[in-house]
Design a protein around this motif. Structure first.
Motif, PDB file in Angstrom:
ATOM      1  N   PHE A  25      -3.194  -2.342 -15.775  1.00 22.45           N
ATOM      2  CA  PHE A  25      -3.880  -2.327 -14.657  1.00 22.45           C
ATOM      3  C   PHE A  25      -2.921  -2.442 -13.253  1.00 22.45           C
ATOM      4  CE2 PHE A  25      -5.198  -5.638 -11.171  1.00 22.45           C
ATOM      5  CZ  PHE A  25      -5.953  -4.676 -10.373  1.00 22.45           C
ATOM      6  N   ASP A  26      -3.156  -1.542 -12.137  1.00 23.39           N
ATOM      7  CA  ASP A  26      -2.334  -1.646 -11.082  1.00 23.39           C
ATOM      8  C   ASP A  26      -3.237  -1.321  -9.968  1.00 23.39           C
ATOM      9  OD1 ASP A  26      -2.556   1.225 -11.360  1.00 23.39           O
ATOM     10  OD2 ASP A  26      -0.520   1.404 -11.071  1.00 23.39           O
ATOM     11  N   ARG A  27      -2.676  -1.536  -8.672  1.00 28.52           N
ATOM     12  CA  ARG A  27      -3.487  -1.383  -7.641  1.00 28.52           C
ATOM     13  C   ARG A  27      -2.659  -0.838  -6.544  1.00 28.52           C
ATOM     14  NH1 ARG A  27      -4.578  -4.318  -2.740  1.00 28.52           N
ATOM     15  NH2 ARG A  27      -6.675  -4.361  -1.890  1.00 28.52           N
ATOM     16  N   LEU A  28      -3.512   0.388  -5.468  1.00 28.76           N
ATOM     17  CA  LEU A  28      -2.731   0.665  -4.570  1.00 28.76           C
ATOM     18  C   LEU A  28      -3.400   0.233  -3.338  1.00 28.76           C
ATOM     19  CD1 LEU A  28      -0.931   2.811  -3.191  1.00 28.76           C
ATOM     20  CD2 LEU A  28      -2.990   4.437  -3.018  1.00 28.76           C
ATOM     21  N   ALA A  29      -2.391  -0.574  -2.551  1.00 26.54           N
ATOM     22  CA  ALA A  29      -2.910  -1.251  -1.296  1.00 26.54           C
ATOM     23  C   ALA A  29      -2.980  -0.386  -0.110  1.00 26.54           C
ATOM     24  CB  ALA A  29      -1.984  -2.462  -0.879  1.00 26.54           C
ATOM     25  N   LEU A  30      -4.075  -0.514   0.608  1.00 32.56           N
ATOM     26  CA  LEU A  30      -4.293   0.689   1.712  1.00 32.56           C
ATOM     27  C   LEU A  30      -4.262  -0.281   2.888  1.00 32.56           C
ATOM     28  CD1 LEU A  30      -6.646   3.049   0.115  1.00 32.56           C
ATOM     29  CD2 LEU A  30      -4.196   3.381   0.325  1.00 32.56           C
ATOM     30  N   LEU A  31      -5.183  -1.252   2.987  1.00 30.94           N
ATOM     31  CA  LEU A  31      -5.421  -2.026   4.222  1.00 30.94           C
ATOM     32  C   LEU A  31      -5.102  -3.757   4.002  1.00 30.94           C
ATOM     33  CD1 LEU A  31      -8.378  -0.270   5.783  1.00 30.94           C
ATOM     34  CD2 LEU A  31      -6.006  -0.016   6.651  1.00 30.94           C
ATOM     35  N   GLY A  32      -4.643  -4.247   5.054  1.00 30.20           N
ATOM     36  CA  GLY A  32      -4.130  -5.596   4.744  1.00 30.20           C
ATOM     37  C   GLY A  32      -3.320  -6.114   5.858  1.00 30.20           C
ATOM     38  N   PRO A  33      -2.857  -7.192   5.857  1.00 33.98           N
ATOM     39  CA  PRO A  33      -2.158  -7.787   7.085  1.00 33.98           C
ATOM     40  C   PRO A  33      -0.859  -6.927   7.358  1.00 33.98           C
ATOM     41  CG  PRO A  33      -2.706  -9.541   5.638  1.00 33.98           C
ATOM     42  CD  PRO A  33      -3.161  -8.358   4.826  1.00 33.98           C
ATOM     43  N   GLU A  34      -0.454  -6.065   6.554  1.00 35.61           N
ATOM     44  CA  GLU A  34       0.811  -5.158   6.822  1.00 35.61           C
ATOM     45  C   GLU A  34       0.393  -4.022   7.538  1.00 35.61           C
ATOM     46  OE1 GLU A  34       1.127  -7.658   3.186  1.00 35.61           O
ATOM     47  OE2 GLU A  34      -0.375  -6.114   3.756  1.00 35.61           O
ATOM     48  N   GLU A  41      -9.289  -6.478   3.520  1.00 38.16           N
ATOM     49  CA  GLU A  41      -8.134  -6.375   2.229  1.00 38.16           C
ATOM     50  C   GLU A  41      -8.864  -5.094   1.547  1.00 38.16           C
ATOM     51  OE1 GLU A  41      -4.506  -7.018   0.337  1.00 38.16           O
ATOM     52  OE2 GLU A  41      -5.499  -8.533   1.587  1.00 38.16           O
ATOM     53  N   LEU A  42      -8.282  -4.072   1.597  1.00 40.72           N
ATOM     54  CA  LEU A  42      -8.720  -2.818   1.008  1.00 40.72           C
ATOM     55  C   LEU A  42      -7.728  -2.100   0.121  1.00 40.72           C
ATOM     56  CD1 LEU A  42     -11.502  -0.602   2.484  1.00 40.72           C
ATOM     57  CD2 LEU A  42      -9.596   0.428   1.358  1.00 40.72           C
ATOM     58  N   GLY A  43      -8.180  -1.571  -0.939  1.00 35.76           N
ATOM     59  CA  GLY A  43      -7.244  -0.865  -1.909  1.00 35.76           C
ATOM     60  C   GLY A  43      -7.918  -0.223  -2.986  1.00 35.76           C
ATOM     61  N   ILE A  44      -7.168   0.434  -3.971  1.00 37.45           N
ATOM     62  CA  ILE A  44      -7.785   0.933  -4.991  1.00 37.45           C
ATOM     63  C   ILE A  44      -7.238   0.399  -6.272  1.00 37.45           C
ATOM     64  CG2 ILE A  44      -8.330   3.350  -6.411  1.00 37.45           C
ATOM     65  CD1 ILE A  44      -7.819   4.845  -3.759  1.00 37.45           C
ATOM     66  N   GLY A  45      -8.170  -0.207  -7.148  1.00 36.06           N
ATOM     67  CA  GLY A  45      -7.867  -0.570  -8.508  1.00 36.06           C
ATOM     68  C   GLY A  45      -7.744   0.527  -9.389  1.00 36.06           C
ATOM     69  N   ARG A  46      -6.947   0.483 -10.478  1.00 30.08           N
ATOM     70  CA  ARG A  46      -6.606   1.455 -11.502  1.00 30.08           C
ATOM     71  C   ARG A  46      -6.525   1.031 -12.963  1.00 30.08           C
ATOM     72  NH1 ARG A  46      -1.952   6.020 -10.950  1.00 30.08           N
ATOM     73  NH2 ARG A  46      -0.907   4.226 -11.125  1.00 30.08           N
ATOM     74  N   LEU A  47      -7.210   1.256 -13.686  1.00 29.75           N
ATOM     75  CA  LEU A  47      -7.151   0.449 -15.171  1.00 29.75           C
ATOM     76  C   LEU A  47      -7.173   1.580 -16.198  1.00 29.75           C
ATOM     77  CD1 LEU A  47      -7.372  -2.323 -16.471  1.00 29.75           C
ATOM     78  CD2 LEU A  47     -10.016  -1.942 -16.646  1.00 29.75           C
ATOM     79  N   GLY A  48      -5.972   1.656 -17.007  1.00 26.97           N
ATOM     80  CA  GLY A  48      -5.732   2.430 -17.862  1.00 26.97           C
ATOM     81  C   GLY A  48      -6.519   2.557 -19.008  1.00 26.97           C
ATOM     82  N   PRO A  49      -6.611   3.222 -20.010  1.00 25.79           N
ATOM     83  CA  PRO A  49      -7.288   3.283 -21.357  1.00 25.79           C
ATOM     84  C   PRO A  49      -6.990   2.076 -22.035  1.00 25.79           C
ATOM     85  CG  PRO A  49      -6.722   5.479 -21.086  1.00 25.79           C
ATOM     86  CD  PRO A  49      -5.992   4.824 -20.330  1.00 25.79           C
ATOM     87  N   SER A 101     -12.779   0.809 -22.239  1.00 26.01           N
ATOM     88  CA  SER A 101     -12.661   1.067 -23.631  1.00 26.01           C
ATOM     89  C   SER A 101     -12.623   2.524 -23.666  1.00 26.01           C
ATOM     90  CB  SER A 101     -13.702   0.397 -24.696  1.00 26.01           C
ATOM     91  OG  SER A 101     -14.846   0.640 -23.923  1.00 26.01           O
ATOM     92  N   SER A 102     -12.701   3.346 -22.650  1.00 28.11           N
ATOM     93  CA  SER A 102     -12.737   4.716 -22.642  1.00 28.11           C
ATOM     94  C   SER A 102     -11.162   5.171 -22.967  1.00 28.11           C
ATOM     95  CB  SER A 102     -13.289   5.247 -21.544  1.00 28.11           C
ATOM     96  OG  SER A 102     -12.470   5.252 -20.415  1.00 28.11           O
ATOM     97  N   SER A 103     -11.151   6.586 -23.032  1.00 23.67           N
ATOM     98  CA  SER A 103      -9.738   7.401 -23.253  1.00 23.67           C
ATOM     99  C   SER A 103      -9.357   7.719 -22.057  1.00 23.67           C
ATOM    100  CB  SER A 103     -10.061   8.552 -24.211  1.00 23.67           C
ATOM    101  OG  SER A 103     -10.862   9.161 -23.852  1.00 23.67           O
ATOM    102  N   SER A 104     -10.046   7.464 -21.010  1.00 18.48           N
ATOM    103  CA  SER A 104      -9.597   7.878 -19.343  1.00 18.48           C
ATOM    104  C   SER A 104      -9.395   6.813 -18.633  1.00 18.48           C
ATOM    105  CB  SER A 104     -10.364   9.024 -18.899  1.00 18.48           C
ATOM    106  OG  SER A 104     -10.418  10.209 -19.719  1.00 18.48           O
ATOM    107  N   SER A 105      -8.408   6.915 -17.473  1.00 14.63           N
ATOM    108  CA  SER A 105      -8.347   5.885 -16.669  1.00 14.63           C
ATOM    109  C   SER A 105      -9.656   5.730 -15.740  1.00 14.63           C
ATOM    110  CB  SER A 105      -7.145   6.058 -15.470  1.00 14.63           C
ATOM    111  OG  SER A 105      -5.914   6.128 -16.431  1.00 14.63           O
ATOM    112  N   ALA A 106      -9.936   4.558 -15.056  1.00 19.92           N
ATOM    113  CA  ALA A 106     -10.903   4.477 -14.090  1.00 19.92           C
ATOM    114  C   ALA A 106     -10.242   3.898 -13.074  1.00 19.92           C
ATOM    115  CB  ALA A 106     -11.902   3.076 -14.820  1.00 19.92           C
ATOM    116  N   ARG A 107     -10.924   4.334 -11.822  1.00 19.91           N
ATOM    117  CA  ARG A 107     -10.438   4.004 -10.380  1.00 19.91           C
ATOM    118  C   ARG A 107     -11.401   3.502  -9.673  1.00 19.91           C
ATOM    119  NH1 ARG A 107      -8.337   7.142  -6.890  1.00 19.91           N
ATOM    120  NH2 ARG A 107      -9.566   8.929  -7.548  1.00 19.91           N
ATOM    121  N   TRP A 108     -11.478   2.597  -8.667  1.00 17.86           N
ATOM    122  CA  TRP A 108     -12.544   2.008  -7.860  1.00 17.86           C
ATOM    123  C   TRP A 108     -11.760   1.692  -6.514  1.00 17.86           C
ATOM    124  CZ3 TRP A 108     -11.016  -0.694 -12.390  1.00 17.86           C
ATOM    125  CH2 TRP A 108     -10.398  -1.832 -12.155  1.00 17.86           C
ATOM    126  N   MET A 109     -12.478   1.988  -5.323  1.00 22.70           N
ATOM    127  CA  MET A 109     -12.280   1.354  -4.168  1.00 22.70           C
ATOM    128  C   MET A 109     -12.529  -0.329  -4.191  1.00 22.70           C
ATOM    129  SD  MET A 109     -13.772   1.694  -0.356  1.00 22.70           S
ATOM    130  CE  MET A 109     -14.664   0.342  -0.661  1.00 22.70           C
TER     131      MET A 109
END
Length: 301
Positions: A25-34, A41-49, A101-109
């Protein structure tokens, strides 16, 4: 100042509360205090297979919209298998977790309010319950016809001329469109609420916006923050008098009192997910500078 942010996945990282509580799992931060936000607080989460995020609780509200792949999501005592166009709301204090549990990554805002606490504050806003009931292995697609389904839904946007098409059939034989139907709120614009107070939100909302060609929202501002995550099409977008050309994947943000507008004067249809935090007041959620300029002109001594 308002912000425009473009995706750079070289900046993605595991959020600090999940360093030892997640896998793939990792996350791309897009909006926040920075970037200047106070409530958003807004970003994209990514979860690998095969990836997982342990069941946890936040002391803030959070909503997600699935962009790619499929992800199992548990919310308290129910689990759902979500795919692109599905969305979910995690009330403050709800137990939730993710699996792939799939063979591809999932992403969500994902959007949360108030903003997540930074590690350097010495405080926590994410907690992991002891021995929670794990149901991710039972996740199934949500039954969207279930009237008790409150925290999960599906929406991919409107089709061109959706209003005229919807009214061309026999009015006595139409199926229900559900409790959150897209409506024409502005000239050439369709809006559908996804997450708001009707789903139990008290700190944020999330909705989808479709702009037809020549759709327009005049210059205005709000007593709350707005974020715009672009999904389809390209358009010019005005933020505090500066015009930005935005494309799919771009994110824009307007703070309290910062003017913004969109005039989709050329190109094709445009679609974005919009968020607001905190929730708009019952009255005076919009302020139109042109109206006040006219008032000043008419009452000039």
């Amino acid at each position: 100042m308002p912000a425009v942010v473009r995706q750079d996945w070289d900046r993605a990282e595991v959020p600090w509360p999940f360093v030892s509580r997640s896998d793939a799992f990792d996350r791309l931060a897009l909006l926040g205090p920075e970037t200047g936000t106070v409530h958003t607080e807004l970003g994209i989460g990514r979860l690998g297979p095969g990836g997982t995020i342990d069941l946890h609780v936040h002391s803030y509200e959070q909503a997600i919209y699935v962009l790619e792949g499929e992800v199992a999501v548990q919310i308290n005592d129910r689990a759902y298998l979500l795919t692109p166009g599905d969305y979910a709301f995690f009330p403050l204090g709800s137990v939730h977790g993710f699996g792939n549990s799939s063979s591809s990554s999932a992403r969500w805002m994902e959007v949360g309010s108030p903003v997540a606490l930074r590690k350097e504050t010495g405080r926590k806003d994410t907690f992991f319950p002891r021995d929670p009931t794990r149901l991710l292995h039972r996740a199934a697609p949500p039954d969207l016809a279930d009237p008790t389904l409150v925290l999960v839904g599906h929406y991919e946007g409107t089709e061109p001329d959706h209003v005229s098409r919807a009214t061309s059939s026999d009015p006595r034989k139409r199926s229900s469109a559900g409790m959150d139907t897209a409506v024409m709120a502005y000239s050439g614009i369709a809006v559908k609420m996804l997450i708001d107070e009707h789903r139990g939100a008290g700190l944020l909302n999330m909705f989808m916006v479709d702009y037809e060609v020549n759709g327009a929202a005049q210059v205005h501002d709000h007593p709350f923050e707005e974020a715009y995550f672009f999904l389809e099409g390209e358009t010019d977008f005005e933020l505090d008098g500066t015009t930005h050309h935005l494309r799919p994947g771009d994110v824009a943000w307007a703070g309290v009192g910062e003017t913004h507008a969109c005039f989709n004067a050329e190109g094709g249809r445009v679609r974005w997910i919009e968020t607001q935090s905190p929730l708009p007041p019952v009255r005076h959620s919009y302020r139109w500078p042109a109206d006040w300029d006219r008032y000043e002109h008419d009452n000039r001594g």
